[in-house]
Design an enzyme around this catalytic site. Structure first.
Site, PDB file in Angstrom:
ATOM      1  N   LYS A 117       5.224  78.439  39.079  1.00  0.00           N
ATOM      2  CA  LYS A 117       3.805  78.269  38.714  1.00  0.00           C
ATOM      3  C   LYS A 117       2.869  78.690  39.844  1.00  0.00           C
ATOM      4  O   LYS A 117       1.779  79.199  39.580  1.00  0.00           O
ATOM      5  CB  LYS A 117       3.516  76.819  38.304  1.00  0.00           C
ATOM      6  CG  LYS A 117       4.073  76.479  36.933  1.00  0.00           C
ATOM      7  CD  LYS A 117       3.427  75.220  36.392  1.00  0.00           C
ATOM      8  CE  LYS A 117       3.927  74.912  34.990  1.00  0.00           C
ATOM      9  NZ  LYS A 117       3.450  73.643  34.493  1.00  0.00           N
ATOM     10  N   LYS A 200      11.493  81.415  28.497  1.00  0.00           N
ATOM     11  CA  LYS A 200      11.358  80.174  27.734  1.00  0.00           C
ATOM     12  C   LYS A 200      10.181  80.285  26.762  1.00  0.00           C
ATOM     13  O   LYS A 200       9.162  80.882  27.122  1.00  0.00           O
ATOM     14  CB  LYS A 200      11.079  79.076  28.762  1.00  0.00           C
ATOM     15  CG  LYS A 200      11.318  77.676  28.342  1.00  0.00           C
ATOM     16  CD  LYS A 200      11.033  76.744  29.512  1.00  0.00           C
ATOM     17  CE  LYS A 200       9.580  76.709  29.877  1.00  0.00           C
ATOM     18  NZ  LYS A 200       9.180  75.619  30.759  1.00  0.00           N
ATOM     19  N   LYS A 203       3.876  77.288  26.095  1.00  0.00           N
ATOM     20  CA  LYS A 203       2.494  77.149  25.630  1.00  0.00           C
ATOM     21  C   LYS A 203       1.592  78.176  26.284  1.00  0.00           C
ATOM     22  O   LYS A 203       0.576  78.577  25.723  1.00  0.00           O
ATOM     23  CB  LYS A 203       1.968  75.764  26.006  1.00  0.00           C
ATOM     24  CG  LYS A 203       2.616  74.599  25.320  1.00  0.00           C
ATOM     25  CD  LYS A 203       2.200  73.346  26.094  1.00  0.00           C
ATOM     26  CE  LYS A 203       2.688  72.074  25.473  1.00  0.00           C
ATOM     27  NZ  LYS A 203       2.516  70.937  26.409  1.00  0.00           N
TER      28      LYS A 203
HETATM   29  P1  AMP Z   1       5.509  70.501  28.265  1.00  0.00           P
HETATM   30  O1  AMP Z   1       5.049  71.438  27.232  1.00  0.00           O
HETATM   31  O2  AMP Z   1       5.826  71.190  29.551  1.00  0.00           O
HETATM   32  O3  AMP Z   1       4.664  69.303  28.448  1.00  0.00           O
HETATM   33  O4  AMP Z   1       6.914  69.955  27.733  1.00  0.00           O
HETATM   34  C1  AMP Z   1       7.077  68.810  26.918  1.00  0.00           C
HETATM   35  C2  AMP Z   1       8.528  68.625  26.547  1.00  0.00           C
HETATM   36  O5  AMP Z   1       8.990  69.753  25.798  1.00  0.00           O
HETATM   37  C3  AMP Z   1       9.468  68.523  27.766  1.00  0.00           C
HETATM   38  O6  AMP Z   1      10.488  67.574  27.477  1.00  0.00           O
HETATM   39  C4  AMP Z   1      10.051  69.901  27.889  1.00  0.00           C
HETATM   40  O7  AMP Z   1      11.325  69.902  28.481  1.00  0.00           O
HETATM   41  C5  AMP Z   1      10.141  70.314  26.414  1.00  0.00           C
HETATM   42  N1  AMP Z   1      10.065  71.779  26.283  1.00  0.00           N
HETATM   43  C6  AMP Z   1       9.039  72.587  26.644  1.00  0.00           C
HETATM   44  N2  AMP Z   1       9.306  73.869  26.374  1.00  0.00           N
HETATM   45  C7  AMP Z   1      10.560  73.875  25.811  1.00  0.00           C
HETATM   46  C8  AMP Z   1      11.404  74.910  25.310  1.00  0.00           C
HETATM   47  N3  AMP Z   1      11.025  76.193  25.310  1.00  0.00           N
HETATM   48  N4  AMP Z   1      12.598  74.551  24.817  1.00  0.00           N
HETATM   49  C9  AMP Z   1      13.005  73.255  24.793  1.00  0.00           C
HETATM   50  N5  AMP Z   1      12.252  72.231  25.243  1.00  0.00           N
HETATM   51  C10 AMP Z   1      11.041  72.531  25.762  1.00  0.00           C
END
Ligand code: AMP
Ligand code: TRP
Length: 338
Positions: A117, A200, A203
């Site tokens: 990041k 990955k 968002k």
């Molecule tokens: P975040 O969007 O970073 O707040 O992620 C929220 C949750 O979603 C966390 O448990 C991440 O590990 C999971 N997560 C985010 N992106 C992915 C992805 N591409 N595949 C699987 N899990 C994800």
């Protein structure tokens, strides 16, 4: 009301950064739903984490409500669980500071997410982005959580949370914090971009075509899956064949997670058939699961009074636990009590 098991305390969170996607659902939220039956669960909307990146600050309130709606629409019952916003419970920031005094900088220097990041210009990266994993440890430990269901990308942060808990316990010679167990389960712990199977699903990917958003309509979902990158080889005959075909691997894993069937059964079902049929069935499957969530999210987001009331009640419930634990912690440290 049914009796819950007292021994387990599940904690997890999602950042309110907009564009909630299929990866968030399959890697995290979908798995949380099953814990609510027999465990105490706390699900947080981690807004203090979101502000570590400047682009996320502008729509923080709308995005906070979007995550709350996604939790409820995915089946998390606000009466059985605690759903709340991180910045509403001051204990997170307080504990984060205390834990930062027990975290060697060397541990933070190893965090790959910070390196990704911060990019090339680390000198200009905010301190909060660097100390983010300590705040995450504080989130978990503030409630003495025992289990943390997350996607694969959070594994390193969770290892740090365990190390920090152990460092604190060791220093004060007490078993104050339980050592939290990561739960990273299922066939979609790392959902990849639809445009590049090596990245990955995220968002923040500038291409909306790279992800399936939880609020996408069915036409967009069909189009995105139709256009999802594959390769020129026929449908794989075995799981081993998928190892060097990241895009196919990803689509099969998504299919497997949504249908709750093993990847080898998915492969067996489509071997020898044109990719077109697989993609059509995958679109149907994604649409079946996502359309209910999407409809419910839209409905919830029209009734902000209801949504906000849930977050207010959640804040009270979370604060009760947090305040007690912070008080106990301060006693252990030996701070003056006014
Ligand atoms: P975040 O969007 O970073 O707040 O992620 C929220 C949750 O979603 C966390 O448990 C991440 O590990 C999971 N997560 C985010 N992106 C992915 C992805 N591409 N595949 C699987 N899990 C994800
Ligand atoms: N860091 C997590 C992510 O980016 C979100 C998060 C913050 C979290 N605090 C947490 C997840 C505590 C689990 C437990 O996805």
């Amino acid at each position: 009301m049914e009796k819950k098991k007292e021994s387990k305390l599940i904690f997890s969170g999602v950042q309110p950064t907009g564009n909630l996607h299929l990866g968030n659902y399959l890697g995290a939220i979908k798995n949380w739903v099953k814990y609510q039956e027999d465990s105490n669960c706390i699900f947080c909307i981690v807004d203090l984490h979101a502000i570590t990146v400047s682009e996320n600050r502008e729509k923080i309130l709308d995005n906070t409500r979007e995550v709350a709606a996604a939790y409820i629409a995915s089946g998390i019952d606000p009466n059985k669980n605690t759903i709340f916003v991180q910045s509403n419970v001051t204990g997170h920031s307080e504990l984060s500071w205390i834990l930062s005094c027990h975290t060697p900088i060397g541990w933070l220097n190893r965090m790959t997410q910070f390196k990704d990041k911060a990019g090339k210009n680390k000198e200009k990266a905010p301190l909060g982005l660097y100390s983010y994993p300590v705040l995450m440890a504080a989130d978990i430990l503030l409630y003495k959580s025992t289990h943390v269901p997350v996607g694969e990308d959070q594994k390193q942060h969770l290892e740090l949370s365990r190390d920090v808990a152990q460092a604190f316990n060791r220093y004060y010679n007490q078993e104050f914090f339980p050592i939290p167990e990561p739960i990273i389960t299922g066939t979609a712990t790392r959902v990849m971009s639809l445009k590049n199977g090596l990245n990955k699903m995220s968002k923040s990917d500038p291409s909306d075509q790279s992800r399936i958003n939880l609020m996408d309509d069915s036409i967009s979902i069909i189009k995105k899956i139709q256009k999802a990158r594959t390769d020129s080889e026929p449908f794989p005959k075995s799981l081993e064949e998928m190892d060097n075909r990241p895009e196919i691997n990803n689509l099969i894993n998504i299919f497997s997670a949504l249908s709750e069937d093993l990847p080898q059964n998915v492969v067996a079902q489509y071997v020898g058939k044109d990719f077109k049929f697989f993609k059509e069935d995958l679109s149907d499957l994604v649409n079946q699961k996502i359309s209910n969530i999407s409809t419910e999210m839209h409905k919830l987001l029209k009734d902000l009074n209801y949504l906000d009331l849930i977050l207010k009640k959640g804040c009270q419930k979370a604060n009760e636990i947090a305040e007690k634990n912070v008080k106990d912690l301060k006693k252990i440290i030996g701070f003056f009590e006014a």
